[in-house]
Design an enzyme around this catalytic site. Structure first.
Site, mmCIF file in Angstrom:
data_model
loop_
_atom_site.group_PDB
_atom_site.id
_atom_site.type_symbol
_atom_site.label_atom_id
_atom_site.label_comp_id
_atom_site.label_asym_id
_atom_site.label_seq_id
_atom_site.Cartn_x
_atom_site.Cartn_y
_atom_site.Cartn_z
ATOM 1 N N HIS A 101 -5.864 -2.046 6.454
ATOM 2 C CA HIS A 101 -4.812 -1.829 5.455
ATOM 3 C C HIS A 101 -3.513 -1.399 6.098
ATOM 4 O O HIS A 101 -3.488 -0.947 7.237
ATOM 5 C CB HIS A 101 -5.250 -0.797 4.403
ATOM 6 N N HIS A 132 1.459 4.095 7.924
ATOM 7 C CA HIS A 132 0.494 3.852 8.997
ATOM 8 C C HIS A 132 -0.193 2.523 8.774
ATOM 9 O O HIS A 132 -0.029 1.880 7.726
ATOM 10 C CB HIS A 132 -0.538 4.986 9.091
ATOM 11 N N HIS A 178 -1.788 10.562 11.120
ATOM 12 C CA HIS A 178 -2.003 9.302 11.834
ATOM 13 C C HIS A 178 -0.833 8.342 11.658
ATOM 14 O O HIS A 178 -0.163 8.320 10.624
ATOM 15 C CB HIS A 178 -3.318 8.616 11.442
ATOM 16 N N GLU A 231 -2.243 0.570 0.754
ATOM 17 C CA GLU A 231 -2.534 1.937 0.327
ATOM 18 C C GLU A 231 -1.225 2.635 -0.021
ATOM 19 O O GLU A 231 -0.212 2.408 0.645
ATOM 20 C CB GLU A 231 -3.224 2.706 1.480
ATOM 21 N N TYR A 283 -5.877 2.607 -3.247
ATOM 22 C CA TYR A 283 -5.918 1.333 -2.508
ATOM 23 C C TYR A 283 -5.862 0.161 -3.469
ATOM 24 O O TYR A 283 -6.398 0.222 -4.577
ATOM 25 C CB TYR A 283 -7.204 1.212 -1.685
ATOM 26 N N HIS A 310 -8.634 11.777 0.335
ATOM 27 C CA HIS A 310 -9.354 11.541 1.588
ATOM 28 C C HIS A 310 -9.820 12.883 2.171
ATOM 29 O O HIS A 310 -9.070 13.861 2.144
ATOM 30 C CB HIS A 310 -8.419 10.941 2.643
HETATM 31 FE FE FE Z 1 -4.780 4.813 5.340
#
Ligand code: FE
Length: 314
Positions: A220, A150, A206, A271, A261, A252
């Protein structure tokens, strides 16, 4: 008619040799080709199209464009009409203008970022092939990321002036391009100001995320790994190569991803995202985070502010 997935990101880097070391030796991406402009095309070992990341030499870091792949070529005309009907100028590109791709269209998102849509890209196949494949190929380097997972873009916002291109871009992606809103952060005294959003087309939490900032940019790009152990191993690889770490392995809250990261040599944030998070489906209710809980959403264990994470981007 639909968008299948994030197809590629064209990234600006300031030193090609260092960038190539980062993305091939450290992350383990495979080179698919170069073009006359000197851009380098890379893919993860588990991807079957010729590239998902383009490295383009430039004076400053950041993102040139993002591109999504459509199910069929006919979809291009449908989306061109829908984007034009939404009042946005559509540029049409002949086959080959996007390296290894069929014809494409491009337009500006309300945030100011350039987005391409295309339906065909040169097929190269997964590194394990598609007949009686092994679970992973021999000879992988570094973290051996599977695929580009993503991208998160920073979108101009100014609450005092009533400017919110996070909300405008989210609405455009949902209403015009058929994205689904998986999660959002709501700010303001009555939680009516959409400060960030996570949007999907496939079944991952996502494909594209949007956050608010003073100027448009890239927050990112993220690469998929199997699980928590793979993220830990990936962070070990970063340490061995003395890569500048931004956030050590964490969980997360938003998307439930297992994450670490770091920065590429030009300062673009990367990431490694482990696990699928959860299964996203079109009828899944949107998850809302109030801004007071945003740090728990971003880094679930500590839940402490880390302002640089939102303020430093390319
Ligand atoms: Fe991300």
């Amino acid at each position: 008619m639909s968008i299948m997935r994030l197809g590629h990101v064209r990234l600006r880097v300031m030193d090609m040799e260092k960038a190539l070391h980062h993305y091939t030796e450290v992350l383990g991406m495979l080179e698919s080709g170069r073009d006359p402009q000197g851009r380098v095309y890379l893919r993860g070992w588990d991807e079957w199209d010729s590239y998902s990341l383009v490295l383009s030499l430039a004076e400053r870091a950041g993102v040139d464009h993002i591109a999504f792949k459509l199910e069929s070529d006919d979809d291009l005309d449908v989306f061109a009409a829908r984007v034009a009907a939404a009042g946005r100028e559509v540029r049409r590109h002949a086959a080959g203008e996007l390296h290894d791709c069929g014809r494409s269209i491009s337009f500006e998102l309300p945030s100011g970022h350039t987005m391409f849509l295309y339906a065909e890209k040169r097929f190269v196949g997964k590194a394990v092939g598609d007949l009686n494949p092994h679970p992973w190929p021999d000879g992988l380097k570094g973290a051996a990321v599977h695929w580009l997972d993503h991208v998160m873009l920073m979108c101009p916002v100014d609450p005092e002036k009533g400017i919110n291109t996070v909300a405008e871009t989210t609405n455009f992606l949902v209403e015009v391009l058929g994205f689904y809103l998986g999660e959002q952060v709501m700010a303001g005294p009555d939680h009516s100001f959409q400060a960030a959003s996570w949007l999907f087309r496939g079944s991952k939490p996502h494909d594209l995320a949007l956050g608010g900032g003073p100027v448009a940019g890239l927050h990112h790009i993220a690469f998929f790994l199997d699980d928590w152990n793979a993220v830990l191993h990936g962070a070990d690889v970063l340490g061995k190569h003395k890569v500048k770490i931004d956030v050590t392995p964490q969980r997360h809250g938003i998307t439930r991803g297992q994450t670490t990261y770091f920065f590429d040599p030009s300062g673009n944030r990367c990431e490694m995202f482990g696990g699928m998070g959860y299964m996203a489906q079109p009828d899944m209710p949107t998850v809302t985070w109030h801004v007071e809980e945003i740090w728990r959403g971003i880094f679930f264990h500590e839940g402490e502010p880390k302002p640089d994470f939102l303020q430093v981007y390319t």
